[in-house]
Design a protein around this motif. Sequence first.
Motif, PDB file in Angstrom:
ATOM      1  N   LEU A   1      66.129  88.401  96.969  1.00  0.00           N
ATOM      2  CA  LEU A   1      65.005  89.183  96.462  1.00  0.00           C
ATOM      3  C   LEU A   1      65.054  90.612  96.995  1.00  0.00           C
ATOM      4  O   LEU A   1      64.786  91.573  96.252  1.00  0.00           O
TER       5      LEU A   1
ATOM      6  N   ARG B   1      65.324  94.105  94.769  1.00  0.00           N
ATOM      7  CA  ARG B   1      64.319  95.166  94.891  1.00  0.00           C
ATOM      8  C   ARG B   1      64.920  96.470  95.400  1.00  0.00           C
ATOM      9  O   ARG B   1      64.534  97.555  94.960  1.00  0.00           O
TER      10      ARG B   1
ATOM     11  N   LEU C   1      67.057  81.798  91.284  1.00  0.00           N
ATOM     12  CA  LEU C   1      66.619  81.246  92.563  1.00  0.00           C
ATOM     13  C   LEU C   1      66.427  79.747  92.424  1.00  0.00           C
ATOM     14  O   LEU C   1      65.733  79.293  91.509  1.00  0.00           O
TER      15      LEU C   1
ATOM     16  N   THR D   1      60.638  82.443  99.300  1.00  0.00           N
ATOM     17  CA  THR D   1      60.289  83.741  98.719  1.00  0.00           C
ATOM     18  C   THR D   1      59.328  84.550  99.588  1.00  0.00           C
ATOM     19  O   THR D   1      59.063  85.715  99.295  1.00  0.00           O
TER      20      THR D   1
ATOM     21  N   PRO E   1      54.830  87.239  98.390  1.00  0.00           N
ATOM     22  CA  PRO E   1      55.907  88.139  97.955  1.00  0.00           C
ATOM     23  C   PRO E   1      55.374  89.539  97.699  1.00  0.00           C
ATOM     24  O   PRO E   1      54.193  89.738  97.397  1.00  0.00           O
TER      25      PRO E   1
ATOM     26  N   VAL F   1      59.708  91.973  91.015  1.00  0.00           N
ATOM     27  CA  VAL F   1      61.069  91.967  91.539  1.00  0.00           C
ATOM     28  C   VAL F   1      61.872  93.118  90.960  1.00  0.00           C
ATOM     29  O   VAL F   1      62.698  93.725  91.645  1.00  0.00           O
TER      30      VAL F   1
ATOM     31  N   VAL G   1      64.287  87.245  86.439  1.00  0.00           N
ATOM     32  CA  VAL G   1      64.382  86.187  87.446  1.00  0.00           C
ATOM     33  C   VAL G   1      64.104  84.836  86.802  1.00  0.00           C
ATOM     34  O   VAL G   1      63.137  84.676  86.053  1.00  0.00           O
TER      35      VAL G   1
ATOM     36  N   LEU H   1      55.599  83.590  93.881  1.00  0.00           N
ATOM     37  CA  LEU H   1      56.477  84.594  93.283  1.00  0.00           C
ATOM     38  C   LEU H   1      56.025  84.922  91.868  1.00  0.00           C
ATOM     39  O   LEU H   1      56.002  86.091  91.464  1.00  0.00           O
TER      40      LEU H   1
ATOM     41  N   VAL I   1      58.491  86.511  85.991  1.00  0.00           N
ATOM     42  CA  VAL I   1      59.410  85.493  86.500  1.00  0.00           C
ATOM     43  C   VAL I   1      59.334  84.247  85.622  1.00  0.00           C
ATOM     44  O   VAL I   1      58.254  83.759  85.296  1.00  0.00           O
TER      45      VAL I   1
END
Length: 297
Positions: free
Chosen positions: A114, A118, A129, A134, A230, A234, A238, A257, A264
Motif C-alpha cells: 500500500l 501511494r 491484496l 492494511t 488506512p 490508495v 485495488v 480499506l 477498492v
Amino acid sequence: MRDPILRTAGPTVVTTALGPVEVVEAGEGRPVLALHGGMGGFDQGLILAAAVLGGPPAAGVRVLAPSRPGYLGTPLGVRRTPEAQADLYAALLDRLGLGPVLVTAVSAGGPSALAFARRHPGRCAGLVLVSACTARLDVPARVRARLPMLKAMSRVPGLLPLMGWLAARQPEKAARASILDAAECRRTLADPEAGPLMRALQESVLHRAAARLPGTANDVAVFAALPAQPEGPVGVPVLAVHGTGDRVVPFAHAERLMAADPSVELMEVAGGEHVCLFTHMDAMRARVRAFLGRLDG
C-alpha cells in the motif's frame, strides 16, 4: 526444498541506490512484484504468486519476488517501515529498468504494498491484496509466542530441518493449524495445484528459519504501531481478497480499506481463513483474471 516451484530460478542480490535486495525472477511478460508475508522470503513470494496468478509462473507473467528487508538475503538495516520498504522496491525497479508493475501482496506484505502504491503511483499499475494487513495489527498471542520459540530452536543444530522433514511427511497435521475444517483441509491438500503449493509454503517456513526471524519480528513491532485506519484513497486500482474467518489478519482490515477508499474492489470469501488463497484458489484466480482484464481494457 523439493518442490519444483522453487527451482524455476536462483536468487540474486541486486545493489540498488538504497541498498541490496535479494530477488528471484521467473517467467516473461507482464512484470509482477510479489511481496511475501511473515516468516517469508523470495521463495514464498514465488509460491504465493503462483497461487494468485497461476503457474509457476503464469503464462505471460514475469514474477519479481524480493525478500523483504530482514528476510533471508535482504538486510533489515534502516528499511523497517512500510514507507522505507516501498522506496526500496522502487529503487529495485529503477535498477532493473522496469516501468509500472502489478503488485501482489499477501498478509504482512500488505503495508509496504500500500505504501508503494501511494508513494510511487506511477510505478504501480494495480494492486492485488490477499489476506493483507492494511492498518494496525495486534498479532495474536499464539503467533507472537512462536517467534522466541523458533529463535531458540534455531540454535539447536538440525532441529528445524528435522521438524521440516516431519511436516513434509505429515502435511495434513501441519495444515490443520491454518485450516480448522478437516474436510476442507483434506480437499485443499488433495487439489493438484493448491495442495503442492500449500505444502511447499509450509515446508519453506522451517527452511532457514533463523534468517526469516528478524523481518518477522520487525513486522510484528511496526504493524502494532500503524494507524488504526488506512490513510485514505490508495490511488491505483485495488482488488482485495479476504476471508471472513481470518484468524490472523481479521476481515475488518479489508472492510476498513474499503471505507477509506470506496473504489477498492473486494472479494469476500465467506468463512475463508488466512490461507483462503489455497482453499478458494480457483475462485480467487478467476476474480484476479477479471481484475487484470479491466486493467488492460
